[in-house]
Each structure stands twice: as C-alpha cells, then as structure tokens.
Design an enzyme around this catalytic site. Structure first.
Site, PDB file in Angstrom:
ATOM      1  N   ARG A  57       9.034  60.225  12.869  1.00 43.39           N
ATOM      2  CA  ARG A  57      10.459  59.907  13.030  1.00 43.39           C
ATOM      3  C   ARG A  57      10.794  58.619  12.299  1.00 43.39           C
ATOM      4  O   ARG A  57      11.877  58.452  11.741  1.00 43.39           O
ATOM      5  CB  ARG A  57      10.802  59.805  14.519  1.00 43.39           C
ATOM      6  CG  ARG A  57      10.822  61.161  15.203  1.00 43.39           C
ATOM      7  CD  ARG A  57      11.090  61.011  16.677  1.00 43.39           C
ATOM      8  NE  ARG A  57      12.378  60.387  16.932  1.00 43.39           N
ATOM      9  CZ  ARG A  57      12.680  59.791  18.084  1.00 43.39           C
ATOM     10  NH1 ARG A  57      11.767  59.704  19.037  1.00 43.39           N
ATOM     11  NH2 ARG A  57      13.868  59.269  18.269  1.00 43.39           N
ATOM     12  N   HIS A 107      17.456  51.249  23.604  1.00 42.50           N
ATOM     13  CA  HIS A 107      16.183  51.976  23.708  1.00 42.50           C
ATOM     14  C   HIS A 107      15.198  51.562  22.628  1.00 42.50           C
ATOM     15  O   HIS A 107      14.238  52.283  22.343  1.00 42.50           O
ATOM     16  CB  HIS A 107      16.428  53.498  23.645  1.00 42.50           C
ATOM     17  CG  HIS A 107      17.162  54.021  24.829  1.00 42.50           C
ATOM     18  ND1 HIS A 107      17.770  55.258  24.837  1.00 42.50           N
ATOM     19  CD2 HIS A 107      17.397  53.472  26.046  1.00 42.50           C
ATOM     20  CE1 HIS A 107      18.359  55.446  26.023  1.00 42.50           C
ATOM     21  NE2 HIS A 107      18.147  54.380  26.766  1.00 42.50           N
ATOM     22  N   CYS A 115       3.016  44.857  20.698  1.00 45.67           N
ATOM     23  CA  CYS A 115       1.621  44.855  21.159  1.00 45.67           C
ATOM     24  C   CYS A 115       1.587  45.052  22.668  1.00 45.67           C
ATOM     25  O   CYS A 115       2.183  44.260  23.411  1.00 45.67           O
ATOM     26  CB  CYS A 115       0.936  43.524  20.805  1.00 45.67           C
ATOM     27  SG  CYS A 115      -0.759  43.451  21.451  1.00 45.67           S
ATOM     28  N   CYS A 137      -2.884  39.073  18.302  1.00 45.59           N
ATOM     29  CA  CYS A 137      -4.101  38.988  19.141  1.00 45.59           C
ATOM     30  C   CYS A 137      -5.192  39.925  18.646  1.00 45.59           C
ATOM     31  O   CYS A 137      -6.288  39.966  19.218  1.00 45.59           O
ATOM     32  CB  CYS A 137      -3.743  39.299  20.592  1.00 45.59           C
ATOM     33  SG  CYS A 137      -3.472  41.059  20.904  1.00 45.59           S
ATOM     34  N   SER A 175      24.707  63.287  25.093  1.00 39.44           N
ATOM     35  CA  SER A 175      24.829  64.376  26.071  1.00 39.44           C
ATOM     36  C   SER A 175      25.034  63.829  27.476  1.00 39.44           C
ATOM     37  O   SER A 175      25.245  64.589  28.419  1.00 39.44           O
ATOM     38  CB  SER A 175      23.564  65.239  26.043  1.00 39.44           C
ATOM     39  OG  SER A 175      22.445  64.436  26.448  1.00 39.44           O
ATOM     40  N   ALA A 217      30.743  64.492  14.355  1.00 37.32           N
ATOM     41  CA  ALA A 217      31.069  63.054  14.313  1.00 37.32           C
ATOM     42  C   ALA A 217      31.683  62.651  12.972  1.00 37.32           C
ATOM     43  O   ALA A 217      32.586  61.810  12.918  1.00 37.32           O
ATOM     44  CB  ALA A 217      29.789  62.251  14.575  1.00 37.32           C
TER      45      ALA A 217
HETATM   46  C1  BV8 Z   1      15.392  53.238  33.544  1.00 34.78           C
HETATM   47  C2  BV8 Z   1      13.162  56.512  23.557  1.00 34.78           C
HETATM   48  C3  BV8 Z   1      15.347  51.627  35.328  1.00 34.78           C
HETATM   49  C4  BV8 Z   1      13.040  56.331  22.124  1.00 34.78           C
HETATM   50  C5  BV8 Z   1      14.701  57.374  25.192  1.00 34.78           C
HETATM   51  C6  BV8 Z   1      17.002  60.951  38.064  1.00 34.78           C
HETATM   52  C7  BV8 Z   1      18.359  60.686  38.048  1.00 34.78           C
HETATM   53  C8  BV8 Z   1      18.881  59.655  37.252  1.00 34.78           C
HETATM   54  C9  BV8 Z   1      18.031  58.893  36.444  1.00 34.78           C
HETATM   55  C10 BV8 Z   1      16.695  59.170  36.456  1.00 34.78           C
HETATM   56  C11 BV8 Z   1      16.171  60.180  37.251  1.00 34.78           C
HETATM   57  N1  BV8 Z   1      14.841  60.212  37.051  1.00 34.78           N
HETATM   58  C12 BV8 Z   1      14.499  59.245  36.160  1.00 34.78           C
HETATM   59  C13 BV8 Z   1      15.614  58.602  35.797  1.00 34.78           C
HETATM   60  C14 BV8 Z   1      15.723  57.481  34.881  1.00 34.78           C
HETATM   61  C15 BV8 Z   1      15.544  57.973  33.445  1.00 34.78           C
HETATM   62  C16 BV8 Z   1      16.483  59.101  33.130  1.00 34.78           C
HETATM   63  O1  BV8 Z   1      17.653  58.882  32.891  1.00 34.78           O
HETATM   64  N2  BV8 Z   1      15.946  60.341  33.101  1.00 34.78           N
HETATM   65  C17 BV8 Z   1      16.811  61.473  32.792  1.00 34.78           C
HETATM   66  C18 BV8 Z   1      16.033  62.464  31.911  1.00 34.78           C
HETATM   67  C19 BV8 Z   1      17.246  62.089  34.119  1.00 34.78           C
HETATM   68  N3  BV8 Z   1      15.894  56.828  32.639  1.00 34.78           N
HETATM   69  C20 BV8 Z   1      14.940  55.920  32.339  1.00 34.78           C
HETATM   70  O2  BV8 Z   1      13.779  56.003  32.647  1.00 34.78           O
HETATM   71  C21 BV8 Z   1      15.440  54.683  31.612  1.00 34.78           C
HETATM   72  N4  BV8 Z   1      14.964  53.510  32.306  1.00 34.78           N
HETATM   73  O3  BV8 Z   1      16.118  53.959  34.184  1.00 34.78           O
HETATM   74  O4  BV8 Z   1      14.862  52.026  34.039  1.00 34.78           O
HETATM   75  C22 BV8 Z   1      16.555  50.789  35.117  1.00 34.78           C
HETATM   76  C23 BV8 Z   1      17.820  51.344  35.340  1.00 34.78           C
HETATM   77  C24 BV8 Z   1      18.944  50.543  35.170  1.00 34.78           C
HETATM   78  C25 BV8 Z   1      18.804  49.211  34.761  1.00 34.78           C
HETATM   79  C26 BV8 Z   1      17.525  48.696  34.528  1.00 34.78           C
HETATM   80  C27 BV8 Z   1      16.409  49.484  34.698  1.00 34.78           C
HETATM   81  C28 BV8 Z   1      14.918  54.637  30.205  1.00 34.78           C
HETATM   82  C29 BV8 Z   1      15.535  55.766  29.416  1.00 34.78           C
HETATM   83  C30 BV8 Z   1      15.174  55.602  27.945  1.00 34.78           C
HETATM   84  C31 BV8 Z   1      14.337  56.762  27.498  1.00 34.78           C
HETATM   85  N5  BV8 Z   1      14.083  56.664  26.073  1.00 34.78           N
HETATM   86  N6  BV8 Z   1      14.389  57.260  23.918  1.00 34.78           N
HETATM   87  C32 BV8 Z   1      13.137  57.643  21.440  1.00 34.78           C
HETATM   88  O5  BV8 Z   1      12.160  58.409  21.497  1.00 34.78           O
HETATM   89  O6  BV8 Z   1      14.201  57.877  20.855  1.00 34.78           O
HETATM   90  S1  BV8 Z   1      15.906  58.439  25.668  1.00 34.78           S
HETATM   91  C33 BV8 Z   1      16.397  59.448  24.407  1.00 34.78           C
HETATM   92  O7  BV8 Z   1      17.464  60.234  24.944  1.00 34.78           O
HETATM   93  C34 BV8 Z   1      17.009  58.747  23.219  1.00 34.78           C
HETATM   94  O8  BV8 Z   1      17.163  57.365  23.365  1.00 34.78           O
HETATM   95  C35 BV8 Z   1      18.375  59.416  23.143  1.00 34.78           C
HETATM   96  O9  BV8 Z   1      19.304  58.655  22.500  1.00 34.78           O
HETATM   97  C36 BV8 Z   1      18.630  59.538  24.582  1.00 34.78           C
HETATM   98  C37 BV8 Z   1      19.811  60.262  25.060  1.00 34.78           C
HETATM   99  O10 BV8 Z   1      19.937  61.434  24.347  1.00 34.78           O
HETATM  100  P1  BV8 Z   1      21.277  61.577  23.458  1.00 34.78           P
HETATM  101  O11 BV8 Z   1      21.345  60.408  22.542  1.00 34.78           O
HETATM  102  O12 BV8 Z   1      22.424  61.838  24.347  1.00 34.78           O
HETATM  103  O13 BV8 Z   1      20.886  62.811  22.590  1.00 34.78           O
HETATM  104  P2  BV8 Z   1      20.930  64.357  23.067  1.00 34.78           P
HETATM  105  O14 BV8 Z   1      20.115  65.145  22.106  1.00 34.78           O
HETATM  106  O15 BV8 Z   1      20.638  64.428  24.547  1.00 34.78           O
HETATM  107  O16 BV8 Z   1      22.473  64.767  22.884  1.00 34.78           O
HETATM  108  C38 BV8 Z   1      23.005  64.830  21.575  1.00 34.78           C
HETATM  109  C39 BV8 Z   1      24.507  64.931  21.764  1.00 34.78           C
HETATM  110  O17 BV8 Z   1      25.110  64.875  20.480  1.00 34.78           O
HETATM  111  C40 BV8 Z   1      24.923  66.252  22.397  1.00 34.78           C
HETATM  112  O18 BV8 Z   1      25.967  65.977  23.321  1.00 34.78           O
HETATM  113  C41 BV8 Z   1      25.458  67.062  21.212  1.00 34.78           C
HETATM  114  O19 BV8 Z   1      26.518  67.913  21.617  1.00 34.78           O
HETATM  115  C42 BV8 Z   1      25.975  65.980  20.321  1.00 34.78           C
HETATM  116  N7  BV8 Z   1      25.952  66.315  18.899  1.00 34.78           N
HETATM  117  C43 BV8 Z   1      25.046  67.078  18.221  1.00 34.78           C
HETATM  118  N8  BV8 Z   1      25.403  67.144  16.922  1.00 34.78           N
HETATM  119  C44 BV8 Z   1      26.530  66.387  16.780  1.00 34.78           C
HETATM  120  C45 BV8 Z   1      26.874  65.854  18.035  1.00 34.78           C
HETATM  121  N9  BV8 Z   1      27.950  65.087  18.220  1.00 34.78           N
HETATM  122  C46 BV8 Z   1      28.719  64.801  17.140  1.00 34.78           C
HETATM  123  N10 BV8 Z   1      28.442  65.280  15.902  1.00 34.78           N
HETATM  124  C47 BV8 Z   1      27.378  66.066  15.678  1.00 34.78           C
HETATM  125  N11 BV8 Z   1      27.135  66.531  14.455  1.00 34.78           N
END
Ligand code: BV8
Length: 230
Positions: A57, A107, A115, A137, A175, A217
């Site tokens: 990526r 993110h 590290c 390190c 999303s 977009a």
């Molecule tokens: C945290 C890493 C505590 C790098 C990513 C149960 C309920 C609620 C929450 C949770 C739960 N269980 C666990 C959780 C927490 C969890 C979470 O949310 N899980 C989800 C699955 C339920 N979250 C975490 O763990 C986060 N940390 O909560 O810590 C905390 C909380 C608050 C304050 C302090 C501490 C950490 C989450 C980070 C995870 N890392 N990425 C990488 O690999 O990229 S997440 C990953 O998904 C990416 O960052 C990505 O950006 C993100 C979200 O996805 P989207 O960007 O929305 O992309 P997606 O494909 O889903 O959607 C694309 C959209 O674009 C669609 O709508 C589509 O229609 C549209 N689209 C497509 N083409 C186009 C378009 N739009 C316009 N034009 C186009 N052409």
C-alpha cells in the site's frame, strides 16, 4: 466572520486516485481479515504478512496522484476567508500532495515508520520487513506508523478542540463504520454546526447529517467547494 470548516475524509476520497477502499466489494478488507493485518495482535502473529500488506500500500500510495476532490479541498483552504482543517482517516499523502496544509492523520501515515521498542519515528523505506532495524535503538522492531484497531487514534485532543469550534462539518468518502471518527458528526452537530456528507452512497451515518450529496468525490466535492466559494 467566515465560518470554521472541519472536513473528515475517508478512503472514498482516494478511490478515484486508484487506492482501494476498505469496504467496497474487492476492497482491502475483502482480501485480508482486519484482525490479521490491522491489529497489534495480527502484527505479533505474522509480522511478515502485515509488512507485506503495508509495503504494497505504501508503494501504491507513493505512485498515486491527488484527484479533483483533493485539489478542491486545497483550493478551499487557500481561498476560504476562515479556518479550514482536514481530519483524515486515510494514511496516504494525497491531501498534502494536492497542497492542503492543515491535515491531521488520525490513523497515521504509510510514509511513517515507528519503532515498537523505543517509539522512534522515521520516514518509512518503501519496503519494510520484520528485520528492518530501528535507526535509533537498532532493534529489529520496525512497524508502520499507522493506528490499528484497539490503538488510540492520533491528535485526538486537537481534533476534539476543532470539533468544539466547528461551524460547518463535512464528511467525505467514509462509510462511518470506524470509531471514534464516525462519531465526529454528532460531536459537531451537538454544538450547533451545520453538517454535510459527500459520498458515493448512503453510509452508516448518513441520517446524522443536515445535507447529503451522493456521487463520486471528483464530481460532488469540486461542486460543493464552488458553491461555498461562490
Ligand atoms: C479506538 C489503519 C479507543 C491504517 C484503520 C464496537 C462499537 C464501536 C467501536 C468499536 C467496537 N469495537 C471496537 C471498536 C473500536 C474500533 C472500531 O471502530 N471498530 C469498528 C470496526 C466497529 N476503533 C478502534 O479501535 C480505534 N481506536 O477506538 O481507541 C479510543 C476511542 C476514542 C478516543 C480515544 C481512544 C482505532 C481505529 C483505527 C483503525 N485503523 N486504519 C490503515 O490500514 O489504513 S481504520 C480504516 O478504516 C482506515 O483508516 C479507513 O480510513 C477507516 C474507515 O474506513 P473508510 O475510510 O470509511 O473507508 P471504507 O472503505 O469503510 O468506506 C469507503 C467509503 O467511500 C464508502 O462509504 C464508499 O461509499 C465511499 N466511496 C467509494 N468510492 C467513492 C466513495 N466516495 C466518493 N467517491 C468515490 N469514488
């Protein structure tokens, strides 16, 4: 006084630059399980697989170009008489490549290496492996500087401050399935901001917005910016 604008972006804004989204069919998560490639546990279990996933990526993102939506947001920041801040969930550098300056990567970024032993950060080489040594390190514990599930997103304090001051909140190409990013619209609306969603199709959080513009977009974002700059 021009309104303060905060824009949350997700993978959808980079889709037309050729970078895969996560949840569209054929998206990144359909090729790998989230638990295997975007969690600390997955990295501990199989660091080679995770490095391969992120190295691919990183190289793809480095070869990608910003699209009309990224450029429209850079133009908005340059020409809007008030403050414009982008909070992105994306780990690519396309907002900066388009000229945006106020960008917070909640993110992390593919361009960064971290590290896991001493927290030293440095620019990531295109290819990282489990034996890539930390320049500080020298431990072979390099990881991508991205925020995995279960880890704390970056810049949260600064983001919450922006959300307490925002007057116009937009979410583009997300999303609305990942927290805490998906809760930002409620945060903004709760203190009176106008909210707008610009994305390809209805999301998990569409009903939380005052306005919605559906479409690619590269079409809906330049049109929205044009309307704002009048
Ligand atoms: C945290 C890493 C505590 C790098 C990513 C149960 C309920 C609620 C929450 C949770 C739960 N269980 C666990 C959780 C927490 C969890 C979470 O949310 N899980 C989800 C699955 C339920 N979250 C975490 O763990 C986060 N940390 O909560 O810590 C905390 C909380 C608050 C304050 C302090 C501490 C950490 C989450 C980070 C995870 N890392 N990425 C990488 O690999 O990229 S997440 C990953 O998904 C990416 O960052 C990505 O950006 C993100 C979200 O996805 P989207 O960007 O929305 O992309 P997606 O494909 O889903 O959607 C694309 C959209 O674009 C669609 O709508 C589509 O229609 C549209 N689209 C497509 N083409 C186009 C378009 N739009 C316009 N034009 C186009 N052409």
């Amino acid at each position: 006084m021009a309104r303060k604008i905060v824009i949350l972006t997700g993978a959808g804004i980079s889709a037309e630059s050729g970078l895969g989204t996560f949840r569209d069919e054929g998206g990144l998560w359909s090729q790998h399980r989230i638990e295997d490639v975007a969690t600390p546990e997955g990295f501990a279990r199989n660091p080679t697989l995770v490095h391969r996933f992120y190295s691919a990526r990183r190289q793809q993102a480095a070869a990608a170009h910003p699209n009309a939506a990224h450029h429209a947001l850079a133009r908005l920041e340059a020409e809007w008489p008030g403050e414009v801040v982008i909070v992105t969930q994306n780990v690519d550098g396309l907002h900066e490549a388009a000229g945006s300056r106020a960008v917070l990567h909640m993110h992390g970024t593919l361009a960064g290496a971290l590290c896991a032993t001493c927290d030293h950060r440095w620019p990531a080489p295109p290819e990282m492996t489990p034996t890539t040594p930390c320049p500080a390190c020298h431990a072979p514990r390099a990881r991508p500087d991205v925020v995995w599930f279960g880890e704390i997103p970056y810049h949260m304090e600064e983001i919450l401050t922006h959300l307490s001051e925002v007057e116009l909140f937009a979410a583009i190409g997300t999303s609305g399935q990942v927290y805490p990013a998906a809760s930002f619209v409620q945060e903004a609306a709760s203190q009176g901001a106008e909210t707008v969603e610009l994305t390809l199709e209805r999301s998990e959080i569409s009903r939380a917005f005052d306005h919605r513009h559906f479409g690619p977009a590269t079409e809906v974002v330049p049109r929205w910016v044009e309307t704002l700059l009048g």
